[in-house]
Design a protein around this motif. Sequence first.
Motif, mmCIF file in Angstrom:
data_model
loop_
_atom_site.group_PDB
_atom_site.id
_atom_site.type_symbol
_atom_site.label_atom_id
_atom_site.label_comp_id
_atom_site.label_asym_id
_atom_site.label_seq_id
_atom_site.Cartn_x
_atom_site.Cartn_y
_atom_site.Cartn_z
ATOM 1 N N GLU A 180 -19.490 28.489 -2.416
ATOM 2 C CA GLU A 180 -18.172 29.142 -2.554
ATOM 3 C C GLU A 180 -18.268 30.473 -3.304
ATOM 4 O OE1 GLU A 180 -17.623 24.728 -2.272
ATOM 5 O OE2 GLU A 180 -18.861 26.082 -3.500
ATOM 6 N N GLN A 197 -26.470 23.114 3.883
ATOM 7 C CA GLN A 197 -25.233 23.392 3.145
ATOM 8 C C GLN A 197 -24.432 24.522 3.801
ATOM 9 O OE1 GLN A 197 -26.163 24.169 -0.975
ATOM 10 N NE2 GLN A 197 -27.301 22.246 -1.211
ATOM 11 N N THR A 198 -25.143 25.555 4.244
ATOM 12 C CA THR A 198 -24.454 26.703 4.832
ATOM 13 C C THR A 198 -23.742 26.322 6.115
ATOM 14 O OG1 THR A 198 -26.142 28.190 3.909
ATOM 15 C CG2 THR A 198 -24.723 29.069 5.645
ATOM 16 N N GLU A 242 -22.942 23.287 7.269
ATOM 17 C CA GLU A 242 -21.897 22.279 7.017
ATOM 18 C C GLU A 242 -20.631 22.952 6.489
ATOM 19 O OE1 GLU A 242 -21.675 17.989 4.772
ATOM 20 O OE2 GLU A 242 -22.287 19.736 3.576
ATOM 21 N N TYR A 243 -20.790 23.898 5.593
ATOM 22 C CA TYR A 243 -19.633 24.588 4.998
ATOM 23 C C TYR A 243 -18.905 25.427 6.047
ATOM 24 C CZ TYR A 243 -17.043 27.701 1.844
ATOM 25 O OH TYR A 243 -16.050 28.415 1.209
ATOM 26 N N LYS A 274 -16.356 24.119 8.710
ATOM 27 C CA LYS A 274 -14.961 23.878 8.326
ATOM 28 C C LYS A 274 -14.057 25.032 8.751
ATOM 29 C CE LYS A 274 -16.566 21.546 4.100
ATOM 30 N NZ LYS A 274 -16.607 21.651 2.616
#
Length: 531
Positions: free
Chosen positions: A82, A126-127, A129-130, A133
């Motif tokens: 974030e 992580q990138t 998956e984020y 959204k």
Amino acid sequence: MVYIYDTTLRDGAQTRGVSFSLEDKLRITQALDDLGVHYIEGGWPGSNPKDLAYFETVKGLNLKNSKIVAFSSTKRKGIKIEEDANIAQLVKTKVPAVTVFGKSWDLHVTEALKISLEENLELIYQTIEYLKKYFDEVFFDAEHFFDGYKENPEYAVKTLKAAEEAGADCLILCDTNGGTLWYETEEIFDAVSKKVKAPLGIHAHNDSDMAVVNSLIAVKKGAIQIQGTINGLGERAGNANLCSIIPNLVIKMGYKSIPIENLKKLYSVSRLVSELLNRPHPANLPFVGDNAFAHKAGVHVSAVEKNPRTYEHINPELIGNRRRIMVSELSGRSNIVNKARELGIELDKNSPEVKKILEKIKYLEAQGYHFEGAEASFELLLKETLGMSKKYFELKGFRVFTEKRSEEEEAYAEATVKVEIPEEIAREKGIEDRFEHTAAEGRGPVEALDKALRKALEKFYPSIKEVKLTDYKVRILNEAAGTGASPRVLIESTDGKRKWGTVGVSPNVIEASWIALVDALKYKLMKDDEG
């Protein structure tokens, strides 16, 4: 279905000596959309202000076929996702799709990123998956995949699996260094397709002159997305050339991709990119080069005139090019007829009008004119030759001078222009004095001339005030002539509702600019009359 992913505006912009203006990027975007390209990678919004402006401005284009894609790296190590500025800029674009590149070669992970192999897998996961959204589609560019696979196949596949498990919609195998040969591509795609379930794509560079063939082999092995650039632009030896890939894929291999009827626009798109970059269009490009279907006098010409298949692997008109027979006046008629049809004008290929237009174009081309990127000048030429446009004004003379009074002071220019409008237009507008003689200053001679011409015409045609010049380019056509070389001037204009390009050629750069400026204003007036 094989999806075409164009990265001209991002990877192509890394070509040595290439710099797209914002207007260039928007115009190319519209041309690619019209061609039917599925994805257009607009740039890296976290890397520079121009790309940020592009993603904001491109929202105003009414695209019919293409999805705009934003590009970025995986998140940086050691911070929350974030808090990553690049990722935040991606999210702000609100485009339908994003592409994230991550390291798949262990050498780059340990030597370039200076992190552990496991940590790199976490960054990838992580990138993606984020971002899932926020975006309809997320693509993973596995950077240096082929080199990574050759040295550590197990780890290279792990990077793909990390992206797949995070929800990536397509896994793009990248030959970033461009050193992979065709049989290696075949073997690696065979192996990888057994280990991951997500769709595969390819992003090939051309350092071994293998980018096009590697891309097509990837499709034969199941790839559903091909990434490349118009004219093969790109760093070092360039990227896979979409102008070769698309016709091979659709016409020769029979795959469903860009509609075959759209391929006739490919030549124009190819030339447009060259024109906007202000560089000569490579004549020897397959399919879209001017030499691709050119035949000189001799046995080739004799055979081609009897049956084009004797020396042509496809019909050049399928991709918007044309046969060039140096000793024949018949070459090019179909191009005139097709272009006229696009403008709503039906012409008989064998009519005297087409012959007359062709003769004019041949003469102008010999002077250095090219009409890709100057569609308005072509339309004016066509309609004036056919008697379908009226004469709005006539030049009675212009003068331009530049003055610099001292080393410290900036030079300035002044132009005077005298024009006359036709008698019938004056009567129609209730104007007695058909002449206007005006002067204007500018920072340069072209600006002064533009201002003076507009000032002279606004009395008769108030809508001229709506026209703004958005781009101005000069190209030297015969460099060997030194200061006596002839320049070609390409101008882009807008009135807020439409954009158009015009061209002028002359040994005198001021006159070349004048020709392009006059065409720009005449086109505006013609379109106003047409409603």
